[in-house]
Motif scaffolding. Structure first.
Motif, mmCIF file in Angstrom:
data_model
loop_
_atom_site.group_PDB
_atom_site.id
_atom_site.type_symbol
_atom_site.label_atom_id
_atom_site.label_comp_id
_atom_site.label_asym_id
_atom_site.label_seq_id
_atom_site.Cartn_x
_atom_site.Cartn_y
_atom_site.Cartn_z
ATOM 1 N N GLY A 10 4.934 55.112 173.009
ATOM 2 C CA GLY A 10 5.202 53.521 172.675
ATOM 3 C C GLY A 10 4.063 53.125 171.868
ATOM 4 N N LEU A 11 4.241 51.575 172.068
ATOM 5 C CA LEU A 11 3.123 50.758 171.353
ATOM 6 C C LEU A 11 1.879 50.357 172.148
ATOM 7 N N GLN A 13 -2.402 48.832 172.665
ATOM 8 C CA GLN A 13 -3.415 48.354 171.752
ATOM 9 C C GLN A 13 -4.645 49.131 171.637
ATOM 10 N N PRO A 87 -6.200 53.280 166.421
ATOM 11 C CA PRO A 87 -5.199 53.288 165.294
ATOM 12 C C PRO A 87 -4.883 54.389 164.605
ATOM 13 N N THR A 90 -1.976 56.889 165.610
ATOM 14 C CA THR A 90 -0.701 56.666 165.243
ATOM 15 C C THR A 90 0.043 57.782 164.520
ATOM 16 N N GLN A 110 7.159 58.717 169.260
ATOM 17 C CA GLN A 110 6.290 57.961 168.435
ATOM 18 C C GLN A 110 5.374 57.143 169.345
ATOM 19 N N THR A 112 2.353 54.413 168.579
ATOM 20 C CA THR A 112 1.948 53.480 167.748
ATOM 21 C C THR A 112 0.434 52.786 168.486
ATOM 22 N N VAL A 113 -0.564 52.519 167.685
ATOM 23 C CA VAL A 113 -1.943 52.211 168.174
ATOM 24 C C VAL A 113 -2.190 50.810 167.303
ATOM 25 N N SER A 114 -1.915 49.849 167.886
ATOM 26 C CA SER A 114 -2.137 48.607 167.056
ATOM 27 C C SER A 114 -2.118 47.153 167.843
ATOM 28 N N SER A 115 -2.918 46.465 167.316
ATOM 29 C CA SER A 115 -3.167 45.003 168.127
ATOM 30 C C SER A 115 -2.232 44.120 167.527
#
Length: 115
Positions: A10-11, A13, A87, A90, A110, A112-115
């Motif tokens: 998943g997504l 932070q 990040p 990812t 998947q 995803t590492v994102s702010s």
């Protein structure tokens, strides 16, 4: 027929955590090496962590101290606990089960590492 099904991606932070799971069927779980690999866009698939049937673990340098691979033999499941995510973590993460004669892959999940 051997099947591996990953879940838990998943997504998240930066600095967060995720736990990936891989459920296996059709294979004797006690005598295989379990692994997690990942593939980022435009890059080759790379090893993240492995766990041998004897319980020995191996991690890529970037995962040491942050990721933990574990298994539940009764449930035929392998896990990857990922902490302090960055990040650069990812990628699509793949579960792998390797016997002496064959290697099996899941379909990937998947992360995803994102702010």
């Amino acid at each position: 027929q051997v099947q591996l099904v990953e879940s838990g991606g998943g997504l998240v932070q930066p600095g967060g955590s995720l736990r990936l799971s891989c459920a296996a069927s059709g294979i004797i779980f006690s005598f295989v090496t379990l692994g997690w690999y990942r593939q980022a866009p435009g890059k080759q698939r790379e090893l993240v962590a492995t766990l041998t049937s004897g319980g020995s673990t191996n991690y890529t340098d970037s995962a040491k101290g942050r990721f933990t691979i574990s298994r539940d033999i009764a449930k035929k499941a392998v896990y990857l606990q990922m902490n302090s995510l960055k990040p650069e973590d990812t990628a699509v993460y793949y579960c792998n089960v390797a016997s002496t004669v064959r290697s099996y892959w899941g379909q990937g999940t998947q992360v995803t590492v994102s702010s």
